[in-house]
Design an enzyme around this catalytic site. Sequence first.
Site, PDB file in Angstrom:
ATOM      1  N   GLY A 101       0.800  -1.230   0.000  1.00  0.00           N
ATOM      2  CA  GLY A 101       0.000   0.000   0.000  1.00  0.00           C
ATOM      3  C   GLY A 101       0.828   1.273   0.000  1.00  0.00           C
ATOM      4  N   ALA A 123      -0.221   4.477   9.722  1.00  0.00           N
ATOM      5  CA  ALA A 123      -0.003   3.066   9.411  1.00  0.00           C
ATOM      6  C   ALA A 123      -0.271   2.179  10.638  1.00  0.00           C
ATOM      7  CB  ALA A 123       1.429   2.871   8.925  1.00  0.00           C
ATOM      8  N   HIS A 124       0.231   2.612  11.802  1.00  0.00           N
ATOM      9  CA  HIS A 124       0.069   1.746  12.989  1.00  0.00           C
ATOM     10  C   HIS A 124      -1.380   1.714  13.458  1.00  0.00           C
ATOM     11  CE1 HIS A 124       1.799   5.688  13.933  1.00  0.00           C
ATOM     12  NE2 HIS A 124       1.019   5.718  14.992  1.00  0.00           N
ATOM     13  N   HIS A 137      21.136   6.188  32.622  1.00  0.00           N
ATOM     14  CA  HIS A 137      21.846   7.455  32.433  1.00  0.00           C
ATOM     15  C   HIS A 137      23.139   7.212  31.667  1.00  0.00           C
ATOM     16  CE1 HIS A 137      23.379  11.453  33.205  1.00  0.00           C
ATOM     17  NE2 HIS A 137      24.531  10.900  33.582  1.00  0.00           N
ATOM     18  N   THR A 183      -8.952  -0.021   1.615  1.00  0.00           N
ATOM     19  CA  THR A 183      -8.520   0.584   0.345  1.00  0.00           C
ATOM     20  C   THR A 183      -7.785   1.909   0.525  1.00  0.00           C
ATOM     21  OG1 THR A 183     -10.782   1.392   0.149  1.00  0.00           O
ATOM     22  CG2 THR A 183     -10.215  -0.570  -1.121  1.00  0.00           C
TER      23      THR A 183
END
Length: 469
Positions: A41, A323-324, A447, A145
Amino acid sequence: MSKKYDVIVIGSGPGGYVAAIRCAQLGMKTAIIERYPTLGGTCLNVGCIPSKALLDSTEHYHAAKEKFAAHGIGLKDLTVDLERMVQRKNEVVSQTVKGVEFLMNKNKIDVHHGYGSFLGPKQIQVAREDGSTKVLETDKVIIATGSKPIVPAAFNYDKKRVITSTEALNITRVPKRMVIVGGGVIGLELGSVFARLGTEIEVVEYMDRILPTMDPDCSKELMRSLKKLGFTFHLKHAVQTVKATSRSVTVTVQPRDKEETFEIKADYCLVAIGRRPFTEGLGLDKAGVQTDEKGRIVVNDQLETNVPGIYAIGDVIRGPMLAHKAEEDGIFAAETMAGQKPHLDYNLIPGVVYTWPEVASVGKTEPQLKEAGIPYKVGKFPFRASGRARASMDTDGMVKVLAHKETDEILGVHMVGPRAADMIAEAVALMEFRASAEDAGRICHAHPTFTEAFKEAALAATDNRAIHI
Ligand code: FAD
Ligand code: NAD
């Protein structure tokens, strides 16, 4: 000839292919239909992945040009080969889309290349490029889609000089000047790609700030950094027309509070004013599926449309076009079909802008809390107070934690800074478990790391208890 499936997924973006895999994992006989020759996509082919590949390449170049000397590294004859950069980007895309093909095979999902359209609620036609068609029978359907860029007719989109992100990703000569319409995610990410290579970037934004849907502190901090990179901003301005010749564009711009217009000439005009759901040629009417006034497919809380057994996910429905988010929708729809009770909270979908510094955000912004009348407190920590950030010369930006004034629950986290895209995951996890700012402040962070800035901002929100400011 017709073949019977438990589920057919239309569209192979991050929503569709992830949904297909989850359906197959849950024992459903699954097929996926994709109109283009490659799977993945928008995200994999012309979106997230290629844009991040170019952002990474140009970040290396910019660091070499602007930062190496301060680190005591000398470089002679630094050059840019944009053609090679684009080629590398294409290689990354190609490997990634092949990965999706592999996953389809591994999960025994039938892939049908061609244009999918409804003949009825349980019958899908696939029209191949060679003109042939086939019809597939199915019990259930997931529509995935996706979306396409919005380009008003007055902008004369010609794909050569007046372009969208799709064409911008394939420019192989560094432009001298580019006008970008829209100070949103695409405009600022792709603007950064070219600004780092030396292109003069002029952003025309309709609203009074860039990234208007994010927390105003993010807009302010990022704008300051991008100005240093050479961006020019025209806020509260509207583009009236765009006219192109074969070599240049002329963009007519009007300040929103004035009558007189002015023109900007440039090599390209990149239109990045949002995307619209894509359902053309899908035959929704033949299945009886409803859309809303913005063209989005209407779904209920189960992501099911008004037609039982037809679900829709990702950019083609409501919610952030990410997307996620599409992936989470896909998993949710598959598990719901299988009779499970999955969980999905759109408030906790993080948003990231991959500029440098990066911007990352989750939960409510300050204006949203004000509007909802929710009492809140604010804790902020600037990266200039972080030892890790000083070591890497990444002192722009800050972390901001918004917590409920009485309960101390974290309601929103907004960051502009180095590796903010990765750092936001901790905030999302804590908010999923409804942690308080004090909880975050009491967690030990290694750290020196950038993540300490989040701990310090949480401490600042708790009781003004930050240690290093
Ligand atoms: P899409 O990815 O759009 O996929 C839909 C698929 O369906 C397409 O392959 C299309 O060809 C196919 N299709 C459509 N109609 C038919 C049909 N009738 N028959 C067969 N196939 C059909 N999001 C992020 O989260 N992070 C990012 O960093 C990010 N960067 C982006 C950068 C750019 C330049 C762009 C444009 C977008 C970016 N996005 C990003 C947004 C992200 O790409 C989308 O939110 C995501 O792709 C939506 O997924 P989807 O599965 O809903 O649809
Ligand atoms: P966007 O919604 O992020 O930004 C569009 C900007 O254009 C807004 O600031 C808006 O105020 C402005 N605008 C709208 N009409 C205008 C006009 N006529 N003149 C001037 N300014 C105008 O949209 P986008 O940048 O096109 O991105 C599209 C989608 O793709 C977004 O939903 C985004 O979430 C997604 N995307 C995400 C990422 C990421 O997650 N890193 C990257 C790229 C794209």
